[in-house]
Design an enzyme around this catalytic site. Structure first.
Site, PDB file in Angstrom:
ATOM      1  N   GLU A 178       0.834  -1.255   0.045  1.00 37.01           N
ATOM      2  CA  GLU A 178      -0.035   0.063   0.045  1.00 37.01           C
ATOM      3  C   GLU A 178       0.852   1.159   0.044  1.00 37.01           C
ATOM      4  OE1 GLU A 178      -2.938  -0.463   3.224  1.00 37.01           O
ATOM      5  OE2 GLU A 178      -4.257  -1.594   1.857  1.00 37.01           O
ATOM      6  N   GLU A 376      -6.021  -8.492  -0.833  1.00 38.75           N
ATOM      7  CA  GLU A 376      -6.587  -8.077   0.453  1.00 38.75           C
ATOM      8  C   GLU A 376      -8.030  -7.509   0.118  1.00 38.75           C
ATOM      9  OE1 GLU A 376      -4.759  -5.334   3.283  1.00 38.75           O
ATOM     10  OE2 GLU A 376      -3.060  -5.893   2.633  1.00 38.75           O
TER      11      GLU A 376
HETATM   12  P1  P53 Z   1      -7.094  -2.404   9.432  1.00 38.75           P
HETATM   13  C1  P53 Z   1      -6.338   1.708   5.674  1.00 38.75           C
HETATM   14  C2  P53 Z   1      -7.212   1.742   4.632  1.00 38.75           C
HETATM   15  C3  P53 Z   1      -7.007   0.519   3.970  1.00 38.75           C
HETATM   16  C4  P53 Z   1      -6.290  -0.613   4.186  1.00 38.75           C
HETATM   17  O1  P53 Z   1      -6.758  -2.665   8.037  1.00 38.75           O
HETATM   18  C5  P53 Z   1      -5.410  -0.226   5.155  1.00 38.75           C
HETATM   19  C6  P53 Z   1      -5.609   0.848   6.079  1.00 38.75           C
HETATM   20  C7  P53 Z   1      -4.583   0.987   7.052  1.00 38.75           C
HETATM   21  O2  P53 Z   1      -5.276   0.831   8.197  1.00 38.75           O
HETATM   22  O3  P53 Z   1      -4.539  -1.211   5.378  1.00 38.75           O
HETATM   23  C8  P53 Z   1      -4.484  -2.691   4.875  1.00 38.75           C
HETATM   24  O4  P53 Z   1      -6.306  -3.472   9.972  1.00 38.75           O
HETATM   25  C9  P53 Z   1      -3.129  -3.285   5.183  1.00 38.75           C
HETATM   26  C10 P53 Z   1      -3.139  -4.142   6.246  1.00 38.75           C
HETATM   27  C11 P53 Z   1      -4.482  -4.023   7.176  1.00 38.75           C
HETATM   28  C12 P53 Z   1      -5.597  -3.945   6.465  1.00 38.75           C
HETATM   29  O5  P53 Z   1      -5.665  -3.021   5.346  1.00 38.75           O
HETATM   30  O6  P53 Z   1      -6.712  -1.333   9.930  1.00 38.75           O
HETATM   31  O7  P53 Z   1      -2.498  -3.651   4.117  1.00 38.75           O
HETATM   32  O8  P53 Z   1      -1.849  -4.313   6.985  1.00 38.75           O
HETATM   33  O9  P53 Z   1      -4.492  -4.701   8.424  1.00 38.75           O
HETATM   34  C13 P53 Z   1      -7.021  -3.869   7.211  1.00 38.75           C
HETATM   35  O10 P53 Z   1      -8.565  -2.834   9.582  1.00 38.75           O
END
Ligand code: P53
Length: 478
Positions: A178, A376
């Site tokens: 990211e 993801e």
């Molecule tokens: P969490 C923000 C927006 C979209 C994806 O996020 C993001 C974030 C950061 O918070 O991160 C990705 O755990 C990232 C992972 C993360 C996952 O999305 O905040 O690649 O490490 O855990 C979900 O709910």
């Protein structure tokens, strides 16, 4: 006639990142990473970044779900679901504890040898991110993180060691997770997790962000070249956080505002894919009078280190409107995004928009014409563990089903070239944004709470059996 079904070799699996599940933060010679100095936040607030590890603070990543000692059992559960691949990251601090050493830490390398062997035992293909929010903290305090050009060499050394060591075990790689999160430079979170940048009051945040991003893009391009030289069969991708920004209305100003915001947030992809900066961003730097350290040699490296595919995360969409006095279409991610009345939100305020995934797949294809990999996607939610050990997470199944439907439409009706789909946090883990354990994404429940209490016992949620069927049927039974 539309394509029938997903490709036969479609990579179904799950995704995690080392620092969010491994724990064992001081085991096997591991150094302190940026994730080790972040506390717990809440659904409404980011986590606190402390100056080093401070007594009396709780750091959820230190122990996480102790995957470091449980990975054999956990991978067995992934195999039971039928995973074809497993996306994780290599904790940089296990390999180079401080980040600037010349020689790697053998014990760290050995851990990932064993982990990848365990995957391969079940024919699970490892998909590996090199830098996923876990830069050595020493590189922050001694070098200022990616403000410093020296970080290029440190990253490239780390990448080369990994490529060489795992060249017969890992085929699919990504460089920086990211990388475009830091477009949100007015918050402290993304600059710190992406680039190890901790801003001082007097800093010109935006200029520093572009400089750091440039060094990372050069480091990524160098790594791509080295990786391909080590093993020409490697598939090395970039990794973008895709959160499409829609115009609030069809007012021309809103349309243009959304376009400008998208440019600011996604030019990173242009550089990874086309090997050069788009004109809009070069003009923007000129207009802002940013002085960036970009050499001709850097530009050569960018040109020769373009990626093989685009890995991306997709959770939600956003919207924007043009403000009256904003004639130059300035974009401030912290303050300018607005809600979308047509979609619902999660308990963390993330806007649920399955069609946005189809839109994203088409947008990326139109822009870049490269294979795509959804590395993801998922629904962070509160789960309730029943007395009999079950978890009825129908809301998670609904979220994933609707997104998979849209993903299939993109492949079958729109002809998108899609490599695979790995839902985020296939086993419950520490949230990156908030540090909570109770923002859960998994098919596998892990008994641990936001304060660090719990037995770490694993249990299969209802979504576990559901996803197993999805994989078995290659996405036909939803
Ligand atoms: P969490 C923000 C927006 C979209 C994806 O996020 C993001 C974030 C950061 O918070 O991160 C990705 O755990 C990232 C992972 C993360 C996952 O999305 O905040 O690649 O490490 O855990 C979900 O709910």
């Amino acid at each position: 006639m539309k394509n029938k079904g997903l490709p036969k070799d479609f990579l179904w699996g799950g995704a995690v990142a080392a620092h969010q599940l491994e724990g064992a933060w001081q085991v096997g010679g591991k150094g302190i990473s940026v994730a080790d100095v972040m506390t717990v936040g809440s659904p409404k607030s980011y986590r606190k970044i402390t100056e080093g590890v401070i007594d009396g603070e709780y750091y959820p990543n230190h122990d996480a779900i102790d995957f470091y000692h449980h990975y054999k059992d956990d991978i067995k559960l992934f195999a039971e679901m039928g995973f074809k691949c497993f996306r994780t990251s290599i904790a940089w601090t296990r390999i180079f504890p401080k980040g600037d050493e010349l020689a790697p830490n053998e014990e760290g390398l050995k851990f990932y040898d064993d982990l990848f062997d365990e995957c391969l035992k079940y024919n699970i293909e490892p998909v590996v991110t090199l830098s996923h929010f876990e830069l050595p903290y020493y590189l922050v305090t001694e070098y200022g993180g990616f403000r410093n050009r020296k970080l290029i060499d440190f990253f490239v050394r780390f990448a080369e060691v990994c490529f060489d060591r795992y060249k017969n075990k890992v085929k699919y790689w990504m460089t920086f997770n990211e990388i475009n999160n830091q477009a949100n430079f007015n918050e402290d979170f993304a600059p710190f997790t992406n680039s190890g940048i901790f801003y001082k009051q007097s800093d010109d945040r935006e200029q520093i962000m572009y400089q750091a991003a440039h060094y990372e893009l050069v480091a990524s391009a160098k790594a791509v070249q080295i990786g391909h030289a080590i093993n020409p069969d490697f598939e090395i991708g970039c990794m973008l956080a895709m959160i499409p920004i829609y115009p609030e209305t069809c007012k021309p100003g809103d349309i243009l505002m959304a376009q400008k915001a998208m440019e600011r947030k996604y030019f990173f992809g242009d550089v990874h894919v086309h090997g050069q900066y788009p004109n809009h961003i070069k003009n923007y730097w000129q207009r802002k009078d940013f002085k960036l350290d970009i050499t001709n040699q850097d530009l050569e490296i960018l040109k020769n280190g373009t990626v093989d595919y685009i890995g991306f995360s997709y959770y939600m969409s956003n919207a924007i409107r043009k403000k009256e006095d904003n004639e130059s279409y300035e974009y401030n991610e912290k303050t300018d995004l607005i809600g979308n009345q047509y979609v619902k939100k999660s308990d963390w305020g993330w806007q649920i928009d399955p069609e946005g995934l189809r839109y994203t797949l088409n947008w990326l294809t139109d822009m870049y014409r490269l294979p795509l990999f959804i590395v993801e996607n998922g629904f962070g939610a509160y789960d309730k563990l029943e007395a009999d050990g079950s978890v009825h997470d129908s809301y998670r199944i609904d979220y994933l089903r609707e997104h998979i439907k849209q993903m299939k439409l993109a492949v079958e009706e729109d002809g998108v070239d899609l490599m695979g789909y790995t839902p985020w946090g296939c086993i419950d883990l520490v949230s990156a944004g908030t540090g909570e354990m109770e923002k859960r994404y998994g098919f596998i429940y892990v008994d641990k709470d936001n304060k660090g209490n719990g037995s770490l016992k694993r249990s299969r949620k209802a979504s576990f059996a559901w996803f197993k069927k999805v994989i078995e049927s290659n996405g036909e039974v939803l």
